[in-house]
Design a protein around this motif. Structure first.
Motif, PDB file in Angstrom:
ATOM      1  N   SER A  61      68.195 -40.097  -6.868  1.00 32.99           N
ATOM      2  CA  SER A  61      68.745 -41.416  -6.597  1.00 32.99           C
ATOM      3  C   SER A  61      67.684 -42.360  -6.056  1.00 32.99           C
ATOM      4  N   ARG A  62      68.061 -43.598  -5.921  1.00 34.51           N
ATOM      5  CA  ARG A  62      67.117 -44.617  -5.469  1.00 34.51           C
ATOM      6  C   ARG A  62      66.545 -44.319  -4.098  1.00 34.51           C
ATOM      7  N   SER A  63      67.373 -43.806  -3.218  1.00 37.27           N
ATOM      8  CA  SER A  63      66.921 -43.499  -1.863  1.00 37.27           C
ATOM      9  C   SER A  63      66.281 -42.120  -1.751  1.00 37.27           C
ATOM     10  N   GLY A  64      66.525 -41.292  -2.763  1.00 34.79           N
ATOM     11  CA  GLY A  64      66.031 -39.915  -2.725  1.00 34.79           C
ATOM     12  C   GLY A  64      66.993 -38.934  -2.091  1.00 34.79           C
ATOM     13  N   VAL A  65      68.119 -39.418  -1.643  1.00 35.00           N
ATOM     14  CA  VAL A  65      69.074 -38.549  -0.951  1.00 35.00           C
ATOM     15  C   VAL A  65      69.809 -37.635  -1.922  1.00 35.00           C
ATOM     16  N   ILE A  66      70.128 -38.171  -3.097  1.00 32.95           N
ATOM     17  CA  ILE A  66      70.903 -37.409  -4.065  1.00 32.95           C
ATOM     18  C   ILE A  66      69.974 -36.922  -5.177  1.00 32.95           C
ATOM     19  N   THR A  67      70.078 -35.642  -5.480  1.00 35.91           N
ATOM     20  CA  THR A  67      69.298 -35.070  -6.578  1.00 35.91           C
ATOM     21  C   THR A  67      70.213 -34.295  -7.514  1.00 35.91           C
ATOM     22  N   TYR A  68      69.739 -34.137  -8.731  1.00 33.88           N
ATOM     23  CA  TYR A  68      70.461 -33.373  -9.751  1.00 33.88           C
ATOM     24  C   TYR A  68      69.445 -32.511 -10.500  1.00 33.88           C
ATOM     25  N   TYR A  69      69.841 -31.286 -10.810  1.00 36.53           N
ATOM     26  CA  TYR A  69      68.986 -30.384 -11.569  1.00 36.53           C
ATOM     27  C   TYR A  69      69.780 -29.764 -12.716  1.00 36.53           C
ATOM     28  N   ALA A  70      69.124 -29.641 -13.845  1.00 38.38           N
ATOM     29  CA  ALA A  70      69.710 -28.837 -14.911  1.00 38.38           C
ATOM     30  C   ALA A  70      69.786 -27.390 -14.425  1.00 38.38           C
ATOM     31  N   GLU A  71      70.755 -26.693 -14.906  1.00 42.17           N
ATOM     32  CA  GLU A  71      71.048 -25.353 -14.379  1.00 42.17           C
ATOM     33  C   GLU A  71      69.838 -24.435 -14.403  1.00 42.17           C
ATOM     34  N   SER A  72      69.089 -24.443 -15.478  1.00 39.90           N
ATOM     35  CA  SER A  72      67.978 -23.500 -15.610  1.00 39.90           C
ATOM     36  C   SER A  72      66.790 -23.847 -14.711  1.00 39.90           C
ATOM     37  N   MET A  73      66.829 -25.018 -14.095  1.00 41.89           N
ATOM     38  CA  MET A  73      65.731 -25.445 -13.221  1.00 41.89           C
ATOM     39  C   MET A  73      66.040 -25.232 -11.740  1.00 41.89           C
ATOM     40  N   ALA A 129      56.753 -27.842 -22.900  1.00 41.19           N
ATOM     41  CA  ALA A 129      57.347 -29.053 -23.467  1.00 41.19           C
ATOM     42  C   ALA A 129      56.507 -30.253 -23.057  1.00 41.19           C
ATOM     43  N   VAL A 130      56.834 -31.392 -23.645  1.00 33.79           N
ATOM     44  CA  VAL A 130      56.329 -32.663 -23.128  1.00 33.79           C
ATOM     45  C   VAL A 130      57.336 -33.143 -22.096  1.00 33.79           C
ATOM     46  N   TYR A 131      56.833 -33.472 -20.932  1.00 30.02           N
ATOM     47  CA  TYR A 131      57.678 -33.915 -19.832  1.00 30.02           C
ATOM     48  C   TYR A 131      57.547 -35.426 -19.672  1.00 30.02           C
ATOM     49  N   TYR A 132      58.705 -36.071 -19.571  1.00 24.50           N
ATOM     50  CA  TYR A 132      58.757 -37.517 -19.458  1.00 24.50           C
ATOM     51  C   TYR A 132      59.451 -37.914 -18.156  1.00 24.50           C
ATOM     52  N   CYS A 133      58.968 -38.972 -17.533  1.00 18.64           N
ATOM     53  CA  CYS A 133      59.761 -39.550 -16.461  1.00 18.64           C
ATOM     54  C   CYS A 133      60.404 -40.824 -16.995  1.00 18.64           C
ATOM     55  N   ALA A 134      61.508 -41.177 -16.367  1.00 16.40           N
ATOM     56  CA  ALA A 134      62.290 -42.316 -16.810  1.00 16.40           C
ATOM     57  C   ALA A 134      62.928 -42.997 -15.618  1.00 16.40           C
ATOM     58  N   ALA A 135      63.233 -44.266 -15.794  1.00 14.51           N
ATOM     59  CA  ALA A 135      63.822 -45.063 -14.721  1.00 14.51           C
ATOM     60  C   ALA A 135      65.052 -45.795 -15.227  1.00 14.51           C
ATOM     61  N   ARG A 136      66.003 -45.942 -14.329  1.00 16.23           N
ATOM     62  CA  ARG A 136      67.179 -46.732 -14.651  1.00 16.23           C
ATOM     63  C   ARG A 136      67.602 -47.510 -13.426  1.00 16.23           C
ATOM     64  N   THR A 137      68.075 -48.702 -13.641  1.00 20.06           N
ATOM     65  CA  THR A 137      68.608 -49.478 -12.520  1.00 20.06           C
ATOM     66  C   THR A 137      69.978 -48.917 -12.169  1.00 20.06           C
ATOM     67  N   GLY A 138      70.270 -48.882 -10.906  1.00 22.84           N
ATOM     68  CA  GLY A 138      71.568 -48.391 -10.490  1.00 22.84           C
ATOM     69  C   GLY A 138      71.526 -46.949 -10.048  1.00 22.84           C
ATOM     70  N   PRO A 139      72.668 -46.292 -10.041  1.00 28.78           N
ATOM     71  CA  PRO A 139      72.754 -44.941  -9.484  1.00 28.78           C
ATOM     72  C   PRO A 139      72.140 -43.887 -10.394  1.00 28.78           C
ATOM     73  N   ILE A 140      72.049 -42.695  -9.849  1.00 32.15           N
ATOM     74  CA  ILE A 140      71.466 -41.559 -10.560  1.00 32.15           C
ATOM     75  C   ILE A 140      72.192 -41.315 -11.870  1.00 32.15           C
ATOM     76  N   GLY A 141      71.455 -40.926 -12.895  1.00 26.47           N
ATOM     77  CA  GLY A 141      72.042 -40.639 -14.194  1.00 26.47           C
ATOM     78  C   GLY A 141      71.532 -39.324 -14.725  1.00 26.47           C
ATOM     79  N   ARG A 142      72.321 -38.667 -15.587  1.00 22.16           N
ATOM     80  CA  ARG A 142      71.958 -37.348 -16.093  1.00 22.16           C
ATOM     81  C   ARG A 142      71.549 -37.352 -17.550  1.00 22.16           C
TER      82      ARG A 142
END
Length: 123
Positions: A52-64, A92-105
């Protein structure tokens, strides 16, 4: 608008670690939720982790879960992906991405993408 540049990829043996970094341009980094995605040859691009924007909320794919850690430093306009206990299937090729607003999956939720960094894990 934000520009993203990944770094830190490379070749590592199975069981090893790598730390990816994604540096963002602009002064509004803290207004973007960030994600890491990866794409292996012949496969779709999949989410790895998101924060998330503040870093408080995180999400991980199950295998990670338990192996990878996403974090961010808003003062440095940078998001990180610490990858431990790497496996050949993490190649793999690893990409970072950004979105305005809340965390997205999903990748469709993200507006801005880096050029990617190759991670290769040898067995």
């Amino acid at each position: 608008q934000v520009q993203l540049v990944e770094s830190g990829g490379g070749l590592v043996q199975a069981g090893g670690s790598l730390r990816l970094s994604c540096a963002a341009s602009g002064r509004t980094f803290s207004s973007y939720a960030m994600g890491w995605f990866r794409q292996a040859p012949g496969k779709e691009r999949d989410v790895v982790a998101a924060i998330s924007r503040s870093g408080v909320i995180t999400y991980y794919a199950e295998s990670m879960k338990g192996r990878f850690t996403i974090s961010r430093d808003n003062a440095k306009n940078t998001v990180y992906l610490q990858m431990n206990s790497l496996k050949p299937e993490d190649t793999a090729v690893y990409y970072c991405a950004a979105r305005t607003g809340p965390i997205g999956r999903g990748d469709v939720a993200y507006d801005y993408w880096g050029q990617g960094t190759q991670v290769t894990v040898s067995s």
